[in-house]
Write an enzyme that holds these catalytic residues in place. Structure first.
Site, PDB file in Angstrom:
ATOM      1  N   SER A 153       5.189   8.693  -5.329  1.00 47.93           N
ATOM      2  CA  SER A 153       5.072   8.431  -3.976  1.00 47.93           C
ATOM      3  C   SER A 153       5.562   8.448  -2.859  1.00 47.93           C
ATOM      4  CB  SER A 153       4.499   6.882  -4.525  1.00 47.93           C
ATOM      5  OG  SER A 153       4.539   5.842  -3.030  1.00 47.93           O
ATOM      6  N   PRO A 154       5.098   9.928  -2.870  1.00 49.49           N
ATOM      7  CA  PRO A 154       5.701  11.061  -1.315  1.00 49.49           C
ATOM      8  C   PRO A 154       5.131  10.122   0.151  1.00 49.49           C
ATOM      9  CG  PRO A 154       4.358  12.744  -2.339  1.00 49.49           C
ATOM     10  CD  PRO A 154       3.926  10.866  -3.715  1.00 49.49           C
ATOM     11  N   LEU A 155       3.548  10.142  -0.152  1.00 48.45           N
ATOM     12  CA  LEU A 155       3.128   9.165   0.799  1.00 48.45           C
ATOM     13  C   LEU A 155       3.183   7.476   0.929  1.00 48.45           C
ATOM     14  CD1 LEU A 155       0.210  11.847   1.353  1.00 48.45           C
ATOM     15  CD2 LEU A 155       1.979  11.930   2.029  1.00 48.45           C
ATOM     16  N   TYR A 160      -2.186   7.131 -18.309  1.00 48.11           N
ATOM     17  CA  TYR A 160      -3.278   7.252 -17.161  1.00 48.11           C
ATOM     18  C   TYR A 160      -4.346   7.429 -17.815  1.00 48.11           C
ATOM     19  CZ  TYR A 160       1.526   8.434 -14.601  1.00 48.11           C
ATOM     20  OH  TYR A 160       2.484   8.050 -14.061  1.00 48.11           O
ATOM     21  N   GLY A 207       0.111   6.029   0.653  1.00 50.80           N
ATOM     22  CA  GLY A 207      -1.088   6.872   1.970  1.00 50.80           C
ATOM     23  C   GLY A 207      -0.332   6.359   3.787  1.00 50.80           C
ATOM     24  N   GLY A 251       0.117   9.277   5.524  1.00 43.23           N
ATOM     25  CA  GLY A 251      -0.562  10.288   5.346  1.00 43.23           C
ATOM     26  C   GLY A 251      -1.413   9.942   6.578  1.00 43.23           C
ATOM     27  N   GLY A 252      -0.974   9.636   7.906  1.00 45.99           N
ATOM     28  CA  GLY A 252      -1.542   9.244   8.692  1.00 45.99           C
ATOM     29  C   GLY A 252      -2.704   8.756   8.995  1.00 45.99           C
TER      30      GLY A 252
END
Length: 332
Positions: A220-222, A53, A225, A228-229
């Site tokens: 990567s829970p969303l 990273y 994105g 995420g709305g």
């Protein structure tokens, strides 16, 4: 914040992990340090990073190589500001990716893992890693070789636990049985992609982890994105610039519309609901909240305190059905 044990260990960790992949190339160091401090102050003691990273993929090849490890260095400088922070943190870092130009400057050979561990310790300014994680499967390196070097590092006090990332269920079964033959604890945590839209791990990986007492930390829970709305935001085009996200939105627009309406009816932000859902899944220890801004951290903290009813969980299953367990998912 209610802490959980990491897999079958006695190590207590927060129900969300602070993901640091953006620290350096996206989030400048001053903001990264502020996020680290805010998370720790809020009770988040689980910190996830990796040796690779810190590099920005848009830089030249030479710059890219030089910047690898920068995220660990940022964290190390944050630790150095207040040494008490290290004792309050459960620190995870990973090795596998290329960190040099030679043929043995990546993957999971015994020699490389030792060098990678010691290099991470220097960058992080610490004398031990709470979890040393194998970042990906290396099919050329067997478990006997892995446990030989990992046990040496543990005995030397450089690592305390071993984790894996992106391993299949059968890989973990092999690894745990090899560890048993050596009377070792084995793997205690696995990181894998897992979210409402990507539920493949439910077929075999999650059952294997539950059977062996391996905690699961979803990344990567969303889903880039998309959970995420994305439809409700004005900057949709920017947030779906990656081909993966753009394709996912195109393929799953109807589901995402239903999901965002569900969240509106619930009165909760989609990013909070998606991460809270993960915390209701058996075997999950903590989703990794990849933060770039204070708002991302606040969403993760809210998810850790949110509860979904059985009815709400069932409705989410109708919007994003899971694959079901093997072999029933595909056999009579």
């Amino acid at each position: 914040m209610r802490h959980r044990t990491l897999g079958r260990t006695g190590l207590r960790v927060s129900p969300i992990a602070l993901g640091t992949m953006n620290f350096g190339p996206v989030t400048p160091e001053p903001q990264a340090r502020a996020l680290l401090s805010a998370a720790l102050d809020a009770g988040v003691n689980l910190l996830d990073t990796a040796d690779v990273y810190g590099a920005d993929a848009n830089r030249t090849v030479a710059d890219f190589s030089e910047l690898k490890g920068e995220t660990e260095r940022i964290i190390g400088r944050w630790f150095a500001q207040d040494p008490a922070r290290r004792d309050s943190t459960v620190l995870i870092t990973k090795a596998y990716g290329r960190m040099g130009e030679g043929p043995n400057d990546m993957y999971l050979s015994a020699g490389y893992l030792r060098r990678a561990c010691e290099a991470s310790l220097r960058r992080l300014r610490t004398d031990h890693l709470d979890v040393f994680m194998l970042h990906h499967v290396d099919r050329a390196t067997g478990w006997d070789e892995l446990w030989e070097v990992l046990d040496d590092l543990r005995r030397e006090g450089k690592i305390r636990y071993v984790g894996t990332s992106n391993f299949a269920g059968w890989h973990l079964a092999q690894g745990q049985e090899a560890a048993r033959r050596r009377n070792l604890l084995g793997v205690v945590v696995e990181e894998s992609i897992y979210n409402l839209m990507e539920r493949s791990v439910e077929r075999e990986l999650l059952p294997a982890c539950r059977a062996y007492g391996i905690g699961v930390m979803p990344y990567s829970p969303l889903n880039s994105g998309l959970l995420g709305g994305v439809l409700a935001k004005q900057d949709t085009a920017a947030r779906t610039a990656s081909s993966r996200a753009a394709q996912g939105l195109s393929r799953n627009r109807e589901q995402i519309e239903r999901y965002e309406q569900f969240c509106r009816d619930l009165g909760q932000p989609p990013a909070v609901v998606a991460q809270a859902w993960l915390l209701h899944q058996p075997g999950v220890t903590a989703p990794i909240v990849g933060v770039r801004t204070p708002g991302h951290l606040q969403d993760g903290l809210a998810a850790a305190e949110s509860a979904l009813s059985e009815k709400e969980l069932a409705e989410l299953d109708t919007i994003f059905p899971g694959p079901g367990p093997a072999p029933e998912a595909y056999a009579w």
